[in-house]
Design a protein around this motif. Structure first.
Motif, mmCIF file in Angstrom:
data_model
loop_
_atom_site.group_PDB
_atom_site.id
_atom_site.type_symbol
_atom_site.label_atom_id
_atom_site.label_comp_id
_atom_site.label_asym_id
_atom_site.label_seq_id
_atom_site.Cartn_x
_atom_site.Cartn_y
_atom_site.Cartn_z
ATOM 1 N N HIS A 1 -4.825 -38.259 90.063
ATOM 2 C CA HIS A 1 -4.969 -37.343 91.191
ATOM 3 C C HIS A 1 -5.861 -36.153 90.807
ATOM 4 O O HIS A 1 -6.781 -35.797 91.547
ATOM 5 C CB HIS A 1 -3.584 -36.849 91.622
ATOM 6 C CG HIS A 1 -3.585 -35.916 92.782
ATOM 7 N ND1 HIS A 1 -3.889 -36.310 94.062
ATOM 8 C CD2 HIS A 1 -3.295 -34.592 92.864
ATOM 9 C CE1 HIS A 1 -3.789 -35.276 94.878
ATOM 10 N NE2 HIS A 1 -3.432 -34.219 94.175
ATOM 11 N N VAL B 1 -5.537 -29.308 102.293
ATOM 12 C CA VAL B 1 -6.086 -30.643 102.018
ATOM 13 C C VAL B 1 -6.654 -31.255 103.305
ATOM 14 O O VAL B 1 -7.722 -31.877 103.290
ATOM 15 C CB VAL B 1 -5.036 -31.566 101.369
ATOM 16 C CG1 VAL B 1 -5.524 -33.003 101.300
ATOM 17 C CG2 VAL B 1 -4.671 -31.058 99.978
ATOM 18 N N MET C 1 -12.213 -38.845 97.276
ATOM 19 C CA MET C 1 -11.305 -38.359 98.321
ATOM 20 C C MET C 1 -10.192 -39.378 98.575
ATOM 21 O O MET C 1 -9.016 -39.016 98.677
ATOM 22 C CB MET C 1 -12.063 -38.100 99.620
ATOM 23 C CG MET C 1 -11.161 -37.629 100.751
ATOM 24 S SD MET C 1 -11.979 -37.492 102.347
ATOM 25 C CE MET C 1 -12.315 -39.202 102.724
ATOM 26 N N GLY D 1 -1.950 -38.449 95.943
ATOM 27 C CA GLY D 1 -1.149 -37.378 96.534
ATOM 28 C C GLY D 1 0.012 -37.931 97.347
ATOM 29 O O GLY D 1 1.149 -37.442 97.256
ATOM 30 N N TRP E 1 -14.025 -34.957 93.583
ATOM 31 C CA TRP E 1 -14.198 -34.652 95.003
ATOM 32 C C TRP E 1 -14.709 -33.228 95.185
ATOM 33 O O TRP E 1 -15.661 -32.977 95.925
ATOM 34 C CB TRP E 1 -12.869 -34.863 95.726
ATOM 35 C CG TRP E 1 -12.906 -34.763 97.221
ATOM 36 C CD1 TRP E 1 -13.979 -34.932 98.037
ATOM 37 C CD2 TRP E 1 -11.796 -34.491 98.078
ATOM 38 N NE1 TRP E 1 -13.603 -34.778 99.358
ATOM 39 C CE2 TRP E 1 -12.271 -34.509 99.408
ATOM 40 C CE3 TRP E 1 -10.445 -34.245 97.847
ATOM 41 C CZ2 TRP E 1 -11.441 -34.283 100.499
ATOM 42 C CZ3 TRP E 1 -9.623 -34.026 98.935
ATOM 43 C CH2 TRP E 1 -10.110 -34.048 100.242
ATOM 44 N N THR F 1 -7.765 -39.357 95.698
ATOM 45 C CA THR F 1 -6.992 -38.116 95.756
ATOM 46 C C THR F 1 -5.875 -38.239 96.790
ATOM 47 O O THR F 1 -4.717 -37.899 96.510
ATOM 48 C CB THR F 1 -7.908 -36.914 96.107
ATOM 49 O OG1 THR F 1 -8.896 -36.774 95.091
ATOM 50 C CG2 THR F 1 -7.112 -35.630 96.226
ATOM 51 N N TRP F 2 -6.210 -38.743 97.958
ATOM 52 C CA TRP F 2 -5.211 -38.907 99.013
ATOM 53 C C TRP F 2 -4.127 -39.915 98.617
ATOM 54 O O TRP F 2 -2.937 -39.653 98.795
ATOM 55 C CB TRP F 2 -5.885 -39.362 100.316
ATOM 56 C CG TRP F 2 -6.254 -38.217 101.213
ATOM 57 C CD1 TRP F 2 -7.463 -37.590 101.295
ATOM 58 C CD2 TRP F 2 -5.411 -37.568 102.155
ATOM 59 N NE1 TRP F 2 -7.415 -36.600 102.242
ATOM 60 C CE2 TRP F 2 -6.171 -36.569 102.789
ATOM 61 C CE3 TRP F 2 -4.080 -37.750 102.542
ATOM 62 C CZ2 TRP F 2 -5.643 -35.739 103.779
ATOM 63 C CZ3 TRP F 2 -3.555 -36.929 103.535
ATOM 64 C CH2 TRP F 2 -4.335 -35.926 104.137
ATOM 65 N N PHE G 1 -9.539 -35.405 92.232
ATOM 66 C CA PHE G 1 -9.709 -34.131 92.938
ATOM 67 C C PHE G 1 -10.878 -33.338 92.355
ATOM 68 O O PHE G 1 -11.673 -32.755 93.097
ATOM 69 C CB PHE G 1 -8.415 -33.315 92.877
ATOM 70 C CG PHE G 1 -8.488 -32.015 93.627
ATOM 71 C CD1 PHE G 1 -8.554 -32.011 95.013
ATOM 72 C CD2 PHE G 1 -8.493 -30.811 92.959
ATOM 73 C CE1 PHE G 1 -8.626 -30.817 95.713
ATOM 74 C CE2 PHE G 1 -8.564 -29.609 93.652
ATOM 75 C CZ PHE G 1 -8.625 -29.611 95.033
#
Length: 150
Positions: free
Chosen positions: A16, A98, A67, A74, A23, A70-71, A20
């Motif tokens: 993550h 976010v 992205m 998360g 990103w 990351t999502w 991030f």
């Protein structure tokens, strides 16, 4: 499933953070490329084509996958039991930031398409100002998660 998430948590969190950072790097750099594109490149020139290639590859090869990862990470961490105190305000502040970051990402994608089509209606100054948005959102995200002031 939740036991697996808990045991994989350090790996998910690491991925993550890595995603991030990638990103954010793209979100910092792409609007700067837009400034150069608008202020220094004439439509159809070699410079414009080079900037269009750089913008497209940055968005499609680095930013979009970063992205998405990351999502996903998360959301996996949200599903890890006991990790988040939902009675506190910080998870909601982070979530709002976010979502705003994702909106900014989509806005950048739209701008890239407009520039590629020769639409230079947004001035360089506007791109410079918009370039500050990810910094402000980064501050909200990091402070929310690390300091948890609310």
């Amino acid at each position: 499933m939740t036991d697996s998430l808990a045991s994989l948590y350090p790996w998910i969190k690491s991925l993550h953070i890595i995603a991030f950072v990638a990103w954010m790097a793209g979100l910092f750099y792409l609007p700067r490329l837009f400034v150069y594109h608008v202020e220094q490149a004439q439509v159809g020139t070699d410079k414009a084509q080079m900037l269009e290639t750089m913008e497209r590859k940055l968005l499609k090869v680095i930013m979009n996958p970063a992205m998405i990862v990351t999502w996903i990470c998360g959301l996996l961490m949200i599903g890890t039991p006991g990790l988040i105190d939902w009675t506190a305000a910080w998870p909601y502040a982070k979530a709002a930031a976010v979502i705003a970051m994702t909106w900014f990402h989509m806005w950048c994608g739209k701008q890239r398409k407009q520039l590629a089509a020769g639409d230079f209606s947004v001035p360089g100054r506007s791109y410079r100002l918009m370039n500050e948005v990810p910094t402000l959102l980064l501050i909200v995200i990091v402070v929310s998660v690390v300091a948890r002031p609310f």
